[in-house]
Write a protein that holds these residues in place. Structure first.
Motif, PDB file in Angstrom:
ATOM      1  N   THR A 176     -10.502   3.678 -10.393  1.00 24.18           N
ATOM      2  CA  THR A 176      -9.510   2.472 -11.164  1.00 24.18           C
ATOM      3  C   THR A 176      -8.363   2.332 -10.172  1.00 24.18           C
ATOM      4  O   THR A 176      -8.016   1.256  -9.816  1.00 24.18           O
ATOM      5  N   TRP A 177      -7.761   3.581  -9.455  1.00 23.75           N
ATOM      6  CA  TRP A 177      -6.618   3.478  -8.562  1.00 23.75           C
ATOM      7  C   TRP A 177      -7.160   2.786  -7.396  1.00 23.75           C
ATOM      8  O   TRP A 177      -6.484   1.932  -6.753  1.00 23.75           O
ATOM      9  N   ASN A 192       2.370   1.753  -3.426  1.00 23.15           N
ATOM     10  CA  ASN A 192       1.528   2.471  -4.215  1.00 23.15           C
ATOM     11  C   ASN A 192       1.151   3.598  -4.031  1.00 23.15           C
ATOM     12  O   ASN A 192       1.035   4.548  -5.110  1.00 23.15           O
ATOM     13  N   HIS A 227       0.775  -1.191   0.004  1.00 21.77           N
ATOM     14  CA  HIS A 227       0.035   0.080   0.161  1.00 21.77           C
ATOM     15  C   HIS A 227       0.984   1.314   0.016  1.00 21.77           C
ATOM     16  O   HIS A 227       0.649   2.262  -0.779  1.00 21.77           O
ATOM     17  N   HIS A 235      -9.649   0.713  -6.478  1.00 22.75           N
ATOM     18  CA  HIS A 235      -9.800  -0.809  -6.781  1.00 22.75           C
ATOM     19  C   HIS A 235      -8.629  -1.678  -6.975  1.00 22.75           C
ATOM     20  O   HIS A 235      -8.939  -3.015  -6.634  1.00 22.75           O
ATOM     21  N   ASN A 236      -7.542  -0.966  -7.271  1.00 20.47           N
ATOM     22  CA  ASN A 236      -6.163  -1.621  -7.528  1.00 20.47           C
ATOM     23  C   ASN A 236      -5.399  -1.731  -6.059  1.00 20.47           C
ATOM     24  O   ASN A 236      -4.108  -2.062  -6.145  1.00 20.47           O
ATOM     25  N   ASP A 237      -5.733  -0.661  -5.249  1.00 23.56           N
ATOM     26  CA  ASP A 237      -4.916  -0.481  -3.766  1.00 23.56           C
ATOM     27  C   ASP A 237      -4.962  -1.688  -2.917  1.00 23.56           C
ATOM     28  O   ASP A 237      -5.922  -2.402  -2.750  1.00 23.56           O
ATOM     29  N   THR A 267      -7.686  -4.540  -2.373  1.00 23.90           N
ATOM     30  CA  THR A 267      -7.476  -5.976  -2.815  1.00 23.90           C
ATOM     31  C   THR A 267      -7.391  -6.990  -1.739  1.00 23.90           C
ATOM     32  O   THR A 267      -7.591  -8.072  -1.780  1.00 23.90           O
TER      33      THR A 267
END
Length: 103
Positions: free
Chosen positions: A77-78, A37, A34, A80-82, A86
């Motif tokens: 989008t960012w 990211n 995280h 949902h991928n963090d 996830t």
């Protein structure tokens, strides 16, 4: 011809961790990814400010993040991928349009 800069919208995210017995373990397991990211988010100019929410004992229970994106779709989008999403760390997320004060 000079292209106009892309307009961005600021957002505040208030994200709450789960409250089950394994919630803190999930957070700590996902935390390095995280933070990596988040470093990329900052390098790309999207991260404004953020940090962990704490309980009365100083334990992390969620996060508050202020970001800027050209659209809500790009924010989603960012998000949902963090790794906190996830990895099932953040279990309730509130997102509101926001405007940082310019002093």
């Amino acid at each position: 011809m000079t292209q106009a800069p892309t307009q961005t919208q600021q957002y505040v995210l208030i994200a709450y961790d789960g409250t089950d017995a394994d919630a803190l373990n999930r957070r700590m397991a996902a935390r390095p990814a995280h933070l990596e990211n988040t470093r990329k988010l900052k390098a790309d100019g999207h991260f404004i400010e953020g940090g962990a929410m704490l309980d009365e004992n100083g334990r992390m229970t969620g996060s508050v993040v202020i970001v800027a994106f050209p659209s809500r779709e790009e924010l989603d989008t960012w998000l949902h991928n963090d790794p906190y999403v996830t990895g099932n760390v953040w279990q309730k997320i509130e997102i509101k349009p926001f405007r940082c004060v310019q002093l």
